[in-house]
Design an enzyme around this catalytic site. Structure first.
Site, PDB file in Angstrom:
ATOM      1  N   CYS A  53       0.873  -1.177   0.000  1.00  0.00           N
ATOM      2  CA  CYS A  53       0.000   0.000   0.000  1.00  0.00           C
ATOM      3  C   CYS A  53       0.904   1.219   0.000  1.00  0.00           C
ATOM      4  O   CYS A  53       1.746   1.340   0.880  1.00  0.00           O
ATOM      5  CB  CYS A  53      -0.907  -0.018   1.235  1.00  0.00           C
ATOM      6  SG  CYS A  53      -1.821   1.500   1.580  1.00  0.00           S
TER       7      CYS A  53
ATOM      8  N   GLU B 134      -4.767   2.922  -5.466  1.00  0.00           N
ATOM      9  CA  GLU B 134      -3.948   2.068  -6.322  1.00  0.00           C
ATOM     10  C   GLU B 134      -3.955   2.643  -7.734  1.00  0.00           C
ATOM     11  O   GLU B 134      -4.923   3.310  -8.139  1.00  0.00           O
ATOM     12  CB  GLU B 134      -4.486   0.628  -6.351  1.00  0.00           C
ATOM     13  CG  GLU B 134      -4.357  -0.134  -5.052  1.00  0.00           C
ATOM     14  CD  GLU B 134      -2.923  -0.453  -4.654  1.00  0.00           C
ATOM     15  OE1 GLU B 134      -2.001  -0.096  -5.426  1.00  0.00           O
ATOM     16  OE2 GLU B 134      -2.729  -1.029  -3.583  1.00  0.00           O
TER      17      GLU B 134
END
Length: 226
Positions: free
Chosen positions: A2, A104
């Protein structure tokens, strides 16, 4: 994953989702208001020490003295409990990152389009994390990393890794010093929120600049941008 996430709700909203009482930790109705949290910054991290819960600003990244590269920001959940780098942190430094979603980037031709991923019901998220205890002290670049899991059941079209999001009712056990490392592995497997509980939409490429922090960064993009 992440590499960016959002932590914009108030402490009240995060703690209410955990079922905490006002006398268990300091509540605050003011929104945290971070829509573009980047590695290398201090992040509010929930942990347990001396049998009490604490929310501390902690450096996002982990690089011990012998590590001659950039600090790591993630740890694979499949190996964190046994690897040289992360086993001590898994055993004695489990924590939680309260969050609202994460970003993302998906390749589209020669370009990358960012997406914001969040709970379908817009519920607070609790990312599993591990790091250098005690979190109430400054350990320099020995901060924390977010634990990740595979995204092979519905989210692989955006990215093959995602943060390990733990169900609210399992957070206290994950944090407890009485929880064995082996039991923590079971929690990471059994109490992880499945991919089907998440949704996502495209957002502005402005999120790629860490100086941009406004609410507009998580708003749905209806037209492609350059």
């Amino acid at each position: 994953m992440c590499g960016r996430f959002a932590q914009y709700s108030s402490r009240d909203e995060y703690f209410d989702a955990l079922g905490l009482k006002p006398d268990e930790i300091t509540f605050d109705p003011e929104p945290i208001g971070r829509f573009n949290v980047a590695p290398g910054t201090k992040v509010l991290l929930l942990s347990e020490r001396e049998d009490a819960l604490h929310l501390d600003p902690v450096f996002w990244g982990y690089g011990p003295e012998w590590w001659d590269k950039q600090p790591l920001i993630n740890a694979r959940g499949e190996t964190a409990a046994s690897g040289r780098m992360f086993k001590p942190l898994w055993n004695h430094g489990r924590a939680i990152v309260p969050a609202d979603g994460w970003f993302e980037w998906q390749k589209e031709g020669g370009k990358k389009q960012p997406f914001f991923i969040y709970h379908r019901k817009k519920q607070p998220l609790f990312f599993a994390a591990i790091g250098k205890q005690p979190y109430g002290q400054d350990h320099g670049k020995e901060g924390f990393v977010i634990v990740t899991s595979s995204s092979n059941q519905g989210m692989v079209d955006i990215h093959d890794r995602r943060p390990l999001v733990i169900a609210a009712d399992a957070v206290r056990e994950w944090l407890s010093a009485d929880t064995s490392p082996e039991r923590a592995e079971e929690i990471a497997h059994d109490a992880a929120i499945p991919e089907k509980e998440f949704t996502w939409h495209p957002v502005s490429k402005a999120v790629g600049n860490i100086h941009n922090q406004g609410k507009e960064l998580i708003e749905q993009l209806h037209e492609a941008t350059d």
